[in-house]
Design a protein around this motif. Structure first.
Motif, PDB file in Angstrom:
ATOM      1  N   ILE A   3       5.714   2.874  -0.800  1.00  0.00           N
ATOM      2  CA  ILE A   3       5.032   1.866  -1.613  1.00  0.00           C
ATOM      3  C   ILE A   3       5.270   0.490  -0.997  1.00  0.00           C
ATOM      4  N   LEU A   4       4.203  -0.260  -0.805  1.00  0.00           N
ATOM      5  CA  LEU A   4       4.304  -1.642  -0.350  1.00  0.00           C
ATOM      6  C   LEU A   4       4.524  -2.538  -1.568  1.00  0.00           C
ATOM      7  N   VAL A   5       5.559  -3.366  -1.501  1.00  0.00           N
ATOM      8  CA  VAL A   5       5.837  -4.319  -2.582  1.00  0.00           C
ATOM      9  C   VAL A   5       5.763  -5.722  -2.002  1.00  0.00           C
ATOM     10  N   THR A   6       4.733  -6.448  -2.353  1.00  0.00           N
ATOM     11  CA  THR A   6       4.604  -7.826  -1.879  1.00  0.00           C
ATOM     12  C   THR A   6       5.374  -8.740  -2.824  1.00  0.00           C
ATOM     13  N   GLY A   7       6.046  -9.742  -2.254  1.00  0.00           N
ATOM     14  CA  GLY A   7       6.930 -10.562  -3.082  1.00  0.00           C
ATOM     15  C   GLY A   7       8.120  -9.768  -3.579  1.00  0.00           C
ATOM     16  N   GLY A   8       8.532  -8.789  -2.787  1.00  0.00           N
ATOM     17  CA  GLY A   8       9.568  -7.852  -3.221  1.00  0.00           C
ATOM     18  C   GLY A   8      10.977  -8.393  -3.230  1.00  0.00           C
ATOM     19  N   LEU A   9      11.183  -9.601  -2.697  1.00  0.00           N
ATOM     20  CA  LEU A   9      12.504 -10.245  -2.822  1.00  0.00           C
ATOM     21  C   LEU A   9      12.486 -11.324  -3.896  1.00  0.00           C
ATOM     22  N   GLY A  10      11.363 -11.471  -4.565  1.00  0.00           N
ATOM     23  CA  GLY A  10      11.281 -12.425  -5.662  1.00  0.00           C
ATOM     24  C   GLY A  10      11.946 -11.890  -6.911  1.00  0.00           C
ATOM     25  N   TYR A  11      11.778 -12.618  -7.982  1.00  0.00           N
ATOM     26  CA  TYR A  11      12.493 -12.309  -9.226  1.00  0.00           C
ATOM     27  C   TYR A  11      12.118 -10.926  -9.776  1.00  0.00           C
ATOM     28  N   ILE A  12      10.891 -10.753 -10.187  1.00  0.00           N
ATOM     29  CA  ILE A  12      10.480  -9.463 -10.751  1.00  0.00           C
ATOM     30  C   ILE A  12      10.384  -8.419  -9.645  1.00  0.00           C
ATOM     31  N   GLY A  13       9.923  -8.836  -8.469  1.00  0.00           N
ATOM     32  CA  GLY A  13       9.779  -7.907  -7.360  1.00  0.00           C
ATOM     33  C   GLY A  13      11.074  -7.222  -6.973  1.00  0.00           C
ATOM     34  N   SER A  14      12.157  -7.983  -6.884  1.00  0.00           N
ATOM     35  CA  SER A  14      13.431  -7.400  -6.455  1.00  0.00           C
ATOM     36  C   SER A  14      13.959  -6.395  -7.474  1.00  0.00           C
ATOM     37  N   VAL A  28       8.504  -0.645   1.309  1.00  0.00           N
ATOM     38  CA  VAL A  28       8.287  -1.658   2.340  1.00  0.00           C
ATOM     39  C   VAL A  28       8.015  -2.978   1.621  1.00  0.00           C
ATOM     40  N   ILE A  29       8.776  -4.010   1.977  1.00  0.00           N
ATOM     41  CA  ILE A  29       8.659  -5.315   1.328  1.00  0.00           C
ATOM     42  C   ILE A  29       8.019  -6.316   2.285  1.00  0.00           C
ATOM     43  N   ILE A  30       7.064  -7.085   1.761  1.00  0.00           N
ATOM     44  CA  ILE A  30       6.593  -8.288   2.452  1.00  0.00           C
ATOM     45  C   ILE A  30       6.890  -9.472   1.547  1.00  0.00           C
ATOM     46  N   ASP A  31       7.580 -10.475   2.089  1.00  0.00           N
ATOM     47  CA  ASP A  31       7.921 -11.667   1.300  1.00  0.00           C
ATOM     48  C   ASP A  31       8.088 -12.830   2.267  1.00  0.00           C
ATOM     49  N   ASP A  32       7.466 -13.959   1.966  1.00  0.00           N
ATOM     50  CA  ASP A  32       7.555 -15.106   2.883  1.00  0.00           C
ATOM     51  C   ASP A  32       8.780 -15.985   2.614  1.00  0.00           C
ATOM     52  N   LEU A  33       9.620 -15.573   1.649  1.00  0.00           N
ATOM     53  CA  LEU A  33      10.879 -16.274   1.333  1.00  0.00           C
ATOM     54  C   LEU A  33      10.653 -17.702   0.821  1.00  0.00           C
ATOM     55  N   PHE A  57       6.863 -12.570   6.132  1.00  0.00           N
ATOM     56  CA  PHE A  57       5.699 -13.379   6.506  1.00  0.00           C
ATOM     57  C   PHE A  57       4.783 -13.587   5.309  1.00  0.00           C
ATOM     58  N   ASP A  58       3.843 -14.501   5.478  1.00  0.00           N
ATOM     59  CA  ASP A  58       2.869 -14.868   4.457  1.00  0.00           C
ATOM     60  C   ASP A  58       1.692 -13.903   4.501  1.00  0.00           C
ATOM     61  N   LEU A  59       1.273 -13.401   3.356  1.00  0.00           N
ATOM     62  CA  LEU A  59       0.175 -12.433   3.300  1.00  0.00           C
ATOM     63  C   LEU A  59      -1.158 -13.002   3.777  1.00  0.00           C
ATOM     64  N   LYS A  60      -1.253 -14.291   3.884  1.00  0.00           N
ATOM     65  CA  LYS A  60      -2.495 -14.871   4.407  1.00  0.00           C
ATOM     66  C   LYS A  60      -2.623 -14.649   5.914  1.00  0.00           C
ATOM     67  N   ARG A  61      -1.568 -14.181   6.559  1.00  0.00           N
ATOM     68  CA  ARG A  61      -1.608 -13.881   7.988  1.00  0.00           C
ATOM     69  C   ARG A  61      -2.112 -12.442   8.181  1.00  0.00           C
ATOM     70  N   LYS A  62      -3.417 -12.318   8.301  1.00  0.00           N
ATOM     71  CA  LYS A  62      -4.066 -11.012   8.328  1.00  0.00           C
ATOM     72  C   LYS A  62      -3.569 -10.114   9.455  1.00  0.00           C
ATOM     73  N   GLU A  63      -3.337 -10.718  10.630  1.00  0.00           N
ATOM     74  CA  GLU A  63      -2.958  -9.895  11.777  1.00  0.00           C
ATOM     75  C   GLU A  63      -1.603  -9.225  11.568  1.00  0.00           C
ATOM     76  N   LEU A  64      -0.674  -9.915  10.896  1.00  0.00           N
ATOM     77  CA  LEU A  64       0.635  -9.329  10.623  1.00  0.00           C
ATOM     78  C   LEU A  64       0.534  -8.269   9.533  1.00  0.00           C
ATOM     79  N   LEU A  65      -0.310  -8.506   8.564  1.00  0.00           N
ATOM     80  CA  LEU A  65      -0.506  -7.524   7.500  1.00  0.00           C
ATOM     81  C   LEU A  65      -1.052  -6.223   8.073  1.00  0.00           C
ATOM     82  N   LEU A 107      -5.022  -8.093   1.135  1.00  0.00           N
ATOM     83  CA  LEU A 107      -4.445  -6.788   0.820  1.00  0.00           C
ATOM     84  C   LEU A 107      -5.524  -5.763   0.514  1.00  0.00           C
ATOM     85  N   LEU A 108      -6.481  -6.163  -0.306  1.00  0.00           N
ATOM     86  CA  LEU A 108      -7.521  -5.221  -0.706  1.00  0.00           C
ATOM     87  C   LEU A 108      -8.405  -4.821   0.470  1.00  0.00           C
TER      88      LEU A 108
END
Length: 339
Positions: A3-14, A28-33, A57-65, A107-108
């Protein structure tokens, strides 16, 4: 299942990552910190004994996503990554629209191209605006939210409904009320960068002497003590609802599902009730001052979460005072880290 969790180091995400790992999901976590710190990743591993994969990284960076989706067999996504402060969104509306909507669309696009379903969206009770009746259930008419933050959540929901129907995907919209509290280990909690935008972390920092006084935004609301009323839900209870919702999506037979659930306690508490409950739970004083109302705030909102109990087998279990006790334990943990 990964499962991909975006913002997974944030408050609710973590907190949700912990519950996923405890239920044997790979994460798998993506979080721009931008609103958290790296030590949260270490603490998740200490709590669960498992280390999630992390991409900063930031989810707006399509190539990294795209690279993340190439590297992992992702079978579902829980999307937390978003700017979330009501007051700040009134000052920086374009930043909120850009961040919260572009990241969702990126993401979509990946999920559509790779034919991946099972998407859970971190939405908000702000989509109801100031509801005409209480409690608020899922059939309560939506109103244009007061804040730009709320508008991004409402727009996000509409995007996801179109996505699910057009591409035969399974989507769940979870409308949170007001998450509070910290993990019982005291190793995870709300970690605002700079001055807190939410009530409870500001209460916590005021009690700790970090802030001189708590600003109570308005005491002339038509409520018993004149302060605004919200439904405060313990964050671990909230995290467990995500696992329940994900399990329902995975085992749902239909190709296209759009489920909507309110997540709250069903009880409203005023700002001053929260302040006094914090003082009682932790035997500390919280000095405060009354200020003018804040733009974008509504008077009252609390949930009817019967649908989540009936369909997900979930309900809130933790009292306001219990949740506020964990907040103070989290603050003490943070103080030990600074020594």
């Amino acid at each position: 299942m990964t499962i991909l969790v975006t913002g997974g180091l944030g408050y609710i995400g973590s907190h949700t990552v912990v519950e996923l790992l405890n239920n044997n999901f790979e994460v798998v976590i993506i979080d721009d910190l931008s609103n958290t710190e790296r030590f949260i990743l270490k603490n998740i591993e200490e709590i669960t004994g498992k280390k999630p994969i992390f991409y900063p990284f930031d989810l707006k960076r399509k190539e990294l996503l795209k690279q993340v989706f190439d590297a992992h067999q992702i079978e579902g996504c829980i999307h937390f990554a978003a700017y979330k402060a009501v007051g700040e969104s009134q000052v920086k509306p374009i930043d909120y629209y850009e961040n919260n909507l572009f990241s969702l669309i990126n993401l979509l696009q990946e999920m559509k191209e790779r034919n991946i379903s099972n998407f859970i969206f971190s939405s908000s009770c702000t989509v109801y605006g100031q509801a005409d009746t209480m409690p608020i259930d899922e059939n309560t008419p939506l109103k244009l939210p007061e804040s730009s933050y709320g508008k991004t959540k409402q727009m996000g929901e509409e995007i996801l409904k179109d996505f699910a129907i057009a591409h035969q995907k399974k989507v769940t919209l979870l409308r949170y009320f007001n998450p509070i509290g910290a993990h019982p280990s005291a190793k995870l909690g709300e970690l605002p960068i700079g001055i807190p935008n939410n009530l409870v972390p500001y209460v916590m920092q005021t009690a700790a002497g970090i802030r001189e006084k708590l600003s109570v935004w308005g005491n002339d609301y038509p409520t018993e003590d004149g302060t605004a009323i919200r439904d405060y839900i313990y964050v671990v209870d909230l995290a467990k609802a995500h696992v329940k919702a994900l399990q329902k999506l995975i085992f749902e037979n239909s190709e296209t599902v759009i489920d909507i659930y309110n997540l709250g306690t069903g009880k409203g508490s005023s700002v001053l009730e929260v302040v006094h409950a914090f003082e009682k739970a932790n035997d500390v004083a919280v000095p405060y001052q009354i200020c003018e109302r804040r733009a974008g705030d509504i008077t009252i909102a609390y949930a009817n979460a019967d649908k989540a109990e009936k369909e997900l087998g979930w309900k809130s279990e933790t009292s306001l005072e219990e949740a506020l006790r964990t907040v103070w334990q989290w603050q003490k943990y943070l103080e030990t880290r600074e020594i």
